[in-house]
Design a protein around this motif. Sequence first.
Motif, PDB file in Angstrom:
ATOM      1  N   GLU A  42      65.887  -1.681  15.811  1.00  0.00           N
ATOM      2  CA  GLU A  42      66.346  -0.588  16.757  1.00  0.00           C
ATOM      3  C   GLU A  42      67.585  -0.757  17.289  1.00  0.00           C
ATOM      4  O   GLU A  42      67.581  -1.763  18.375  1.00  0.00           O
ATOM      5  CB  GLU A  42      65.142  -0.150  17.594  1.00  0.00           C
ATOM      6  N   THR A  43      68.742  -0.160  17.155  1.00  0.00           N
ATOM      7  CA  THR A  43      69.695  -0.434  17.786  1.00  0.00           C
ATOM      8  C   THR A  43      70.134   0.914  18.741  1.00  0.00           C
ATOM      9  O   THR A  43      70.229   1.978  18.397  1.00  0.00           O
ATOM     10  CB  THR A  43      70.916  -0.522  16.903  1.00  0.00           C
ATOM     11  N   LYS A  44      70.373   0.475  20.092  1.00  0.00           N
ATOM     12  CA  LYS A  44      70.983   1.501  21.241  1.00  0.00           C
ATOM     13  C   LYS A  44      72.334   2.196  20.574  1.00  0.00           C
ATOM     14  O   LYS A  44      73.171   1.220  20.236  1.00  0.00           O
ATOM     15  CB  LYS A  44      71.140   0.883  22.500  1.00  0.00           C
ATOM     16  N   VAL A  45      72.406   3.333  20.840  1.00  0.00           N
ATOM     17  CA  VAL A  45      73.327   4.090  20.545  1.00  0.00           C
ATOM     18  C   VAL A  45      74.282   4.828  21.517  1.00  0.00           C
ATOM     19  O   VAL A  45      73.590   5.567  22.352  1.00  0.00           O
ATOM     20  CB  VAL A  45      73.269   5.120  19.369  1.00  0.00           C
ATOM     21  N   GLU A  62      68.172  -3.169  20.471  1.00  0.00           N
ATOM     22  CA  GLU A  62      67.119  -2.975  21.663  1.00  0.00           C
ATOM     23  C   GLU A  62      66.085  -3.865  21.281  1.00  0.00           C
ATOM     24  O   GLU A  62      65.419  -4.456  22.034  1.00  0.00           O
ATOM     25  CB  GLU A  62      66.863  -1.697  21.831  1.00  0.00           C
ATOM     26  N   TRP A  63      65.468  -3.715  20.064  1.00  0.00           N
ATOM     27  CA  TRP A  63      64.463  -4.616  19.695  1.00  0.00           C
ATOM     28  C   TRP A  63      64.032  -4.495  17.951  1.00  0.00           C
ATOM     29  O   TRP A  63      64.966  -4.007  17.229  1.00  0.00           O
ATOM     30  CB  TRP A  63      62.904  -3.869  20.136  1.00  0.00           C
ATOM     31  N   ARG A  64      63.492  -5.493  17.257  1.00  0.00           N
ATOM     32  CA  ARG A  64      63.378  -5.687  16.262  1.00  0.00           C
ATOM     33  C   ARG A  64      61.843  -5.907  15.685  1.00  0.00           C
ATOM     34  O   ARG A  64      61.190  -6.453  16.358  1.00  0.00           O
ATOM     35  CB  ARG A  64      64.210  -7.055  15.702  1.00  0.00           C
ATOM     36  N   ASP A  65      61.672  -5.393  14.740  1.00  0.00           N
ATOM     37  CA  ASP A  65      60.202  -5.435  14.127  1.00  0.00           C
ATOM     38  C   ASP A  65      60.393  -6.257  12.889  1.00  0.00           C
ATOM     39  O   ASP A  65      60.810  -5.784  11.703  1.00  0.00           O
ATOM     40  CB  ASP A  65      59.623  -4.061  13.776  1.00  0.00           C
ATOM     41  N   TRP A  66      59.831  -7.469  12.989  1.00  0.00           N
ATOM     42  CA  TRP A  66      60.355  -8.280  11.790  1.00  0.00           C
ATOM     43  C   TRP A  66      59.193  -9.295  11.731  1.00  0.00           C
ATOM     44  O   TRP A  66      58.558 -10.062  12.384  1.00  0.00           O
ATOM     45  CB  TRP A  66      61.513  -9.181  12.374  1.00  0.00           C
ATOM     46  N   PHE A  72      59.565 -11.293  21.186  1.00  0.00           N
ATOM     47  CA  PHE A  72      60.770 -11.816  21.389  1.00  0.00           C
ATOM     48  C   PHE A  72      61.598 -10.997  21.737  1.00  0.00           C
ATOM     49  O   PHE A  72      61.620 -10.316  22.409  1.00  0.00           O
ATOM     50  CB  PHE A  72      61.028 -12.890  20.318  1.00  0.00           C
ATOM     51  N   GLY A  73      62.987 -11.466  21.357  1.00  0.00           N
ATOM     52  CA  GLY A  73      64.279 -10.483  21.775  1.00  0.00           C
ATOM     53  C   GLY A  73      64.962 -11.299  22.731  1.00  0.00           C
ATOM     54  O   GLY A  73      64.398 -12.664  23.201  1.00  0.00           O
TER      55      GLY A  73
END
Length: 223
Positions: A20-23, A32-36, A137-138
């Motif tokens: 998920e990338t801030k635009v 912004e965050w990652r689901d991985w 994380f992040g």
Amino acid sequence: LLAGDGLRVNAVFKDIDIKETKVRDGRKFYLEWRDWFGYDIAAYRIDRLLGLNRVPPVIQRKIKKRSGSVQIWLQGVITDTVRRNEGFKPPNIGRFNQQKDIMNVFDNLVANRDSNLGNRLIDANWRLWFIDCSRCFGNSSDLLNPESITHCERSLFDSLKALQRSDVEEQVSSYLTGPEIKALFARRDKIVDHIQRLLDEWGEIHILFDTIPPSETAPWATD
């Protein structure tokens, strides 16, 4: 289904990887965050380094050319959602609350932004297990919910203070970036400082505890 050495257990395969990338103004700004799935593995390894043993075993595997994680599917458990809906009450509320205190510390450490009742499993001995850590994380060093940390297991507090960056890097460098590991230790330091302030104010007897061992079997337990 996993089988070996006379054992057969169910497992779940997860290959999710969503970013998920801030635009801003139509241009990509920052992640912004990652689901991985890799974060599940990192959470498991951090869990083991701390001696918690509350994240079910998970490893990386490739199935039909798709990389992902394979995690043990615990049997004879229910989610905390089901527990509440069915009206099951812990036989020892003190022990149950102690385990939630452990969870609150762990969630803040790994920055679990997806902690919810459905991601807490309860086994036949009323032991809490933590699953679905793929949104943890992040790069943020902020604690997501510091006010939830009011008590801490004594051994966990000691393990947090003793946690070494070299040990963490050895275990999770394939799944966490350098900035993510740096953020992890920044959160660790904030948690330790937060608990120490509680100790200074209230005293060790009111903040630290040794987990009460299980004494009763849950009503949904199976043979």
